[in-house]
Design an enzyme around this catalytic site. Sequence first.
Site, PDB file in Angstrom:
ATOM      1  CG  ASP A 133      -1.145   0.979   8.693  1.00 11.01           C
ATOM      2  OD1 ASP A 133      -1.297  -0.185   9.136  1.00 11.01           O
ATOM      3  OD2 ASP A 133      -0.996   1.206   7.482  1.00 11.01           O
ATOM      4  CG  ASN A 151      -3.664   5.219  -2.736  1.00  9.11           C
ATOM      5  OD1 ASN A 151      -2.762   4.546  -2.232  1.00  9.11           O
ATOM      6  ND2 ASN A 151      -4.588   5.817  -2.018  1.00  9.11           N
ATOM      7  CG  HIS A 191      -1.560   3.572   0.878  1.00  3.48           C
ATOM      8  ND1 HIS A 191      -2.927   3.465   0.902  1.00  3.48           N
ATOM      9  CD2 HIS A 191      -1.097   2.325   1.122  1.00  3.48           C
ATOM     10  CE1 HIS A 191      -3.255   2.211   1.158  1.00  3.48           C
ATOM     11  NE2 HIS A 191      -2.165   1.506   1.291  1.00  3.48           N
ATOM     12  CD  GLU A 209      -4.683   6.677   1.900  1.00  3.75           C
ATOM     13  OE1 GLU A 209      -4.077   6.327   0.868  1.00  3.75           O
ATOM     14  OE2 GLU A 209      -5.611   6.004   2.388  1.00  3.75           O
TER      15      GLU A 209
HETATM   16  C1  GLP Z   1      -2.919  -1.247   3.432  1.00  3.95           C
HETATM   17  C2  GLP Z   1      -1.920  -0.921   4.486  1.00  3.95           C
HETATM   18  C3  GLP Z   1      -0.558  -0.940   3.937  1.00  3.95           C
HETATM   19  C4  GLP Z   1      -0.425  -2.069   2.924  1.00  3.95           C
HETATM   20  C5  GLP Z   1      -1.265  -1.747   1.725  1.00  3.95           C
HETATM   21  C6  GLP Z   1      -1.218  -2.764   0.591  1.00  3.95           C
HETATM   22  O1  GLP Z   1      -4.132  -0.767   3.582  1.00  3.95           O
HETATM   23  N1  GLP Z   1      -2.176   0.233   5.261  1.00  3.95           N
HETATM   24  O2  GLP Z   1       0.360  -1.059   4.997  1.00  3.95           O
HETATM   25  O3  GLP Z   1       0.899  -2.205   2.571  1.00  3.95           O
HETATM   26  O4  GLP Z   1      -2.569  -1.468   2.107  1.00  3.95           O
HETATM   27  O5  GLP Z   1      -2.037  -3.864   0.859  1.00  3.95           O
HETATM   28  P1  GLP Z   1      -2.079  -5.164  -0.032  1.00  3.95           P
HETATM   29  O6  GLP Z   1      -0.865  -5.928   0.289  1.00  3.95           O
HETATM   30  O7  GLP Z   1      -3.339  -5.877   0.418  1.00  3.95           O
HETATM   31  O8  GLP Z   1      -2.148  -4.728  -1.453  1.00  3.95           O
END
Ligand code: GLP
Length: 243
Positions: free
Chosen positions: A71, A136, A138, A143
Amino acid sequence: MTTPMHVDVVQDEAALAECAADMICELVTTKPDPVLALPTGDTPVLTYERLVRRESADSVDFSRMIVFAIDEFLGVPRDAPGTNSRFYRQHLRLRVRALHIPNPSAREPEAHIRAFAESVRRLGGLDLCVLGIGTNGHIAFNEPGSGRESGARVVDLARESREAHAAGFGSIENVPPQAMTLGVADLLEAKRILVLAQGEPKAEIVRRAVEDPPSADVPASWMQAHGGVMWLLDEAAASHLRG
Ligand code: GLP
């Protein structure tokens, strides 16, 4: 049809990073030119550090590996602080054959991200898709509300996601309201999926994704439909699992 997902629990963040790095290195050893998707976020940072260390020690050669981002934010320059492009440059300092990241200033972002997903398919698909999970539920930027069949597209970011990136962009107001993401269906096309989660704040959403019936409320739960998913959790993230 759903199958129980494989869940591995390790003690802490350091053990998780070692274990995730082991899996990626094993893949490169058995298939020197694999196609991978790798996530951003705090969770994989230590894993990437471990990979860099192994490359420097000359124990693993990543030079034929092809990496795809999953992404990217939309409407900012590529090198703006907070973008995924910046993240990979900072943390994934490996000599790989190619690192493909969607262009956050693409003029036609819907077409751009669809072509990006298509380029993964043209290479024969992902051998391994590594994912994190948002608080959440995702995966990538799919989302809550994202269906099982959702494809690569432009999405509106949830408030929680923008809050999670406020520090990277300097403030929540600076976090772009939209992003481009591979869809749930694209991620599920990967031959294998490795999901990383650590820390108590992820414990309840991990439980819902792993143990509740799959639903668009928790997009990570769609992975129950894939036969080759492994969740790699530290003890804190696994602490709400009942099974
Ligand atoms: C993000 C990304 C995801 C990632 C998630 C968790 O914003 N789009 O690909 O896996 O959040 O992030 P974190 O590892 O900082 O909790």
